[in-house]
Design a protein around this motif. Sequence first.
Motif, PDB file in Angstrom:
ATOM      1  N   ARG A  50     -34.581 -14.547  -5.804  1.00 42.60           N
ATOM      2  CA  ARG A  50     -33.448 -15.162  -6.603  1.00 42.60           C
ATOM      3  C   ARG A  50     -32.897 -15.250  -8.373  1.00 42.60           C
ATOM      4  O   ARG A  50     -32.480 -15.684  -8.754  1.00 42.60           O
ATOM      5  CB  ARG A  50     -32.033 -15.544  -5.902  1.00 42.60           C
ATOM      6  CG  ARG A  50     -31.928 -14.545  -4.626  1.00 42.60           C
ATOM      7  CD  ARG A  50     -30.994 -15.289  -3.206  1.00 42.60           C
ATOM      8  NE  ARG A  50     -29.374 -14.909  -3.555  1.00 42.60           N
ATOM      9  CZ  ARG A  50     -28.516 -14.734  -4.215  1.00 42.60           C
ATOM     10  NH1 ARG A  50     -28.675 -13.060  -3.635  1.00 42.60           N
ATOM     11  NH2 ARG A  50     -28.007 -15.020  -4.371  1.00 42.60           N
ATOM     12  N   ALA A  53     -34.463 -12.603 -10.641  1.00 40.25           N
ATOM     13  CA  ALA A  53     -33.621 -12.186 -10.898  1.00 40.25           C
ATOM     14  C   ALA A  53     -32.235 -12.918 -11.078  1.00 40.25           C
ATOM     15  O   ALA A  53     -31.579 -12.225 -12.036  1.00 40.25           O
ATOM     16  CB  ALA A  53     -32.963 -11.603  -9.435  1.00 40.25           C
ATOM     17  N   LEU A  55     -30.436 -14.272  -9.835  1.00 40.24           N
ATOM     18  CA  LEU A  55     -29.213 -14.528  -9.478  1.00 40.24           C
ATOM     19  C   LEU A  55     -28.420 -16.473  -8.476  1.00 40.24           C
ATOM     20  O   LEU A  55     -28.167 -16.971  -7.995  1.00 40.24           O
ATOM     21  CB  LEU A  55     -28.691 -13.915  -8.103  1.00 40.24           C
ATOM     22  CG  LEU A  55     -29.354 -12.194  -8.316  1.00 40.24           C
ATOM     23  CD1 LEU A  55     -29.156 -11.394  -6.769  1.00 40.24           C
ATOM     24  CD2 LEU A  55     -27.696 -12.087  -8.714  1.00 40.24           C
ATOM     25  N   PRO A  75     -27.798 -12.844 -15.039  1.00 43.38           N
ATOM     26  CA  PRO A  75     -28.795 -11.211 -14.485  1.00 43.38           C
ATOM     27  C   PRO A  75     -28.498  -9.871 -14.774  1.00 43.38           C
ATOM     28  O   PRO A  75     -30.052  -9.229 -15.106  1.00 43.38           O
ATOM     29  CB  PRO A  75     -28.161 -11.344 -12.786  1.00 43.38           C
ATOM     30  CG  PRO A  75     -27.365 -12.063 -12.489  1.00 43.38           C
ATOM     31  CD  PRO A  75     -27.492 -13.051 -14.027  1.00 43.38           C
ATOM     32  N   ILE A  80     -34.067  -5.483 -14.805  1.00 46.32           N
ATOM     33  CA  ILE A  80     -34.993  -5.747 -13.039  1.00 46.32           C
ATOM     34  C   ILE A  80     -34.133  -4.572 -12.354  1.00 46.32           C
ATOM     35  O   ILE A  80     -32.953  -4.033 -13.446  1.00 46.32           O
ATOM     36  CB  ILE A  80     -34.291  -6.638 -12.721  1.00 46.32           C
ATOM     37  CG1 ILE A  80     -33.158  -7.443 -12.466  1.00 46.32           C
ATOM     38  CG2 ILE A  80     -35.093  -7.715 -13.469  1.00 46.32           C
ATOM     39  CD1 ILE A  80     -32.663  -8.593 -12.225  1.00 46.32           C
ATOM     40  N   MET A  82     -33.362  -4.177  -8.333  1.00 48.43           N
ATOM     41  CA  MET A  82     -33.629  -5.081  -7.392  1.00 48.43           C
ATOM     42  C   MET A  82     -33.144  -4.553  -5.956  1.00 48.43           C
ATOM     43  O   MET A  82     -32.162  -3.287  -6.216  1.00 48.43           O
ATOM     44  CB  MET A  82     -32.185  -6.171  -7.477  1.00 48.43           C
ATOM     45  CG  MET A  82     -33.087  -7.367  -6.155  1.00 48.43           C
ATOM     46  SD  MET A  82     -32.377  -9.223  -6.875  1.00 48.43           S
ATOM     47  CE  MET A  82     -32.847  -9.948  -4.854  1.00 48.43           C
ATOM     48  N   PHE A  84     -31.623  -4.777  -1.842  1.00 45.48           N
ATOM     49  CA  PHE A  84     -31.277  -5.911  -1.266  1.00 45.48           C
ATOM     50  C   PHE A  84     -31.493  -5.596  -0.023  1.00 45.48           C
ATOM     51  O   PHE A  84     -31.511  -4.483   0.977  1.00 45.48           O
ATOM     52  CB  PHE A  84     -29.385  -5.903  -1.753  1.00 45.48           C
ATOM     53  CG  PHE A  84     -29.651  -6.651  -3.172  1.00 45.48           C
ATOM     54  CD1 PHE A  84     -29.323  -8.107  -3.080  1.00 45.48           C
ATOM     55  CD2 PHE A  84     -29.626  -5.844  -4.613  1.00 45.48           C
ATOM     56  CE1 PHE A  84     -29.269  -8.703  -4.628  1.00 45.48           C
ATOM     57  CE2 PHE A  84     -29.352  -6.173  -5.432  1.00 45.48           C
ATOM     58  CZ  PHE A  84     -29.130  -7.566  -5.686  1.00 45.48           C
ATOM     59  N   ASP A 161     -35.822  -7.752  -1.500  1.00 46.47           N
ATOM     60  CA  ASP A 161     -35.442  -8.342  -0.927  1.00 46.47           C
ATOM     61  C   ASP A 161     -35.575  -8.252   0.530  1.00 46.47           C
ATOM     62  O   ASP A 161     -34.602  -7.463   0.908  1.00 46.47           O
ATOM     63  CB  ASP A 161     -34.259  -8.889  -0.811  1.00 46.47           C
ATOM     64  CG  ASP A 161     -34.238 -10.135   0.022  1.00 46.47           C
ATOM     65  OD1 ASP A 161     -35.599 -10.737   0.436  1.00 46.47           O
ATOM     66  OD2 ASP A 161     -33.301 -10.809  -0.579  1.00 46.47           O
TER      67      ASP A 161
END
Lengths: 354, 285
Positions: A50, A53, A55, A75, A80, A82, A84, A161
């Motif tokens: 994170r 990223a 975040l 972010p 990027i 991502m 989740f 993630d």
Amino acid sequence: MEARGGLKLQGLVKRFGEVTAVAGVDLELPAGRLISFLGPSGCGKTTLLRMIAGLETPTKGRVFLDGEDITDRAPHTRDIGMVFQTLALFPHLSVGGNIGYGLRIRDVPKDQVSGRVEELLALVSLEGLADRRISQLSGGQRQRVATARALALQPRLFLLDEPLSALDANLREQLQVELRLLQQKLGITTIMVTHDQREALTMSDLVVVMQAGRVEQVGEPLAVYRRPATAFVARFIGSTNLLEGRATASGRVRLMDRELDVTDAPPMTEGERVVLSVRPEEAHLSVADRPAGNALPGTVVFVRDLGEFFECYVDCGLPDPVVVAGSPRERVGVSQGDRVTVQFPPEACVVVRA
Amino acid sequence: MTERRKPTRGTYLVLGVPLAFLGVFFLLPFGIMVATSFYHRIPGGFYEAGFELASWRRLFSGVFLERTGFSLLISLLAGGVCIVVAFPFTYFLSRMRRRPHVALLIVVMSALSLSEVIVGFTWSVLLGRAAGLSNIMVWLGLMDEARAYQPGFLAVLLGLCYIAFPYCVLTLYPSLSRLDREVTEAAQTLGASPWRTFWTVVVPISRPIIMAGFLLVFVFTLGSYLISAILGRPEHWTLSVFISDQASFNANVPFAAAMALFLTVLSLAMVGIVMLIESRTRGAA
């Protein structure tokens, strides 16, 4: 295409009040590869991802992407994609709406968006589902939509993630292969967080094993498995026998009243406490009465025979029984209470940090 | 689906008591009111049983339609203002750290304990000339002389919004606090600024709850009585004030009953229309 997405983490620390989630991580990760952060829950791997990223804001340390310091970038300016853990699909949008979201945010013309959405749907084998609602999809399909959405803008970094944790075991193994093949085809720099060692070994070019906010070991999957650097890594990736002994003057390890040869041992001082890791499938059983070479005598205390695989627990007088595993062919007809000898080939003995 | 068990005597008792209560104290008076709206009014006196449409016919009179229009307008406005203020407020509240989050929530909820009378008269003082907020402005040198902001349209609107705001927050809070944080984070990783994330993700996902909150404030303020009576001039009176005026001062109970029924039907119709729109758009999306 030149690989983009080389990442450098410098002294990253993250504290949440009293709790230190990440306690100083320095890493240099190559572009174009799939790197996994592997560790038990609470080891700081998700917090690290994170911070990459954007975040989470690091308490200390810097993040560099292709040489550029991106630590203070929000972010949405980081380039990027991502996926989740909860997938985080937009419930109010269709499949196409989800995948095209990033393109529409960037004001890409409508016809180009729908063209690109079709392309991405084909990439994840969901052709023709653009108009479906998210609630109409299966778990595996949702995972694919999340992947396609994250890849829509051809980001420099693809972050995952625990991307497959919501799926059942069979589907998970299938998607591990699919995701890995997709990553290789696109050559995109990918960082995946997982607590599943099989997943990490299946998919990664490089595994970063973490524990308690620190990096324990970085290496290629098989190297990490074969030559774990620490007792934690040896136990966390696969199963292992940890044997504690003392170093001798000749560079061997004294265990009980026997001395074991160790291949590629690090420099050791005489009398130093040494922990050896021996994988159960690398140890062998024999019924020879007198042990010779790298071997310990012992008594069989338990046998687990599953047909395709057998496991034998041997009490060698050490604090824990030694586990020997193998295919049924290697089974030497031992049963509970038998006196046996356990062989530890020198190349199977790895000295690990305690 | 599991098979429903046969209700026991206990179930009937648990359901029966509130049902009986509702029957005696709601349906019965409601029926009496329906009947009364058809009764004959004796001018200068009271009313007697009968059946005539005189009271219902008066619903088409100019004054009444004007009051209805005004009530609808101010309730729609109050609903709009409350949502515009309460939605971002509740969203950011639900994203705060635990301690300030709970503290703020308690402050908002404690406003519920104030009665409409107290709120009405407090605002009446605050907006008045003698001891109002404008005195502070004068003291600060921002204004030349104190002035009164009530009675007036904005004073009524402010009072209604003040009363309805905590209810609006309460309606929005459960859904907004359950909104998956990763969904907004996903929007950000896809290039949306926090502002665009709010408009393209948070608001569209929350559309049903926004409609519910709006509707609640609308219906709630449509029936409000005290605020417009305290903070408004007669031209700012809502339908409820007009109804009570007819019933208690003009002693025209049949007309008041007809108007009250009309107000009920109007509220239900508005709820129905909004629900219809909501289900249509959801089906189409």
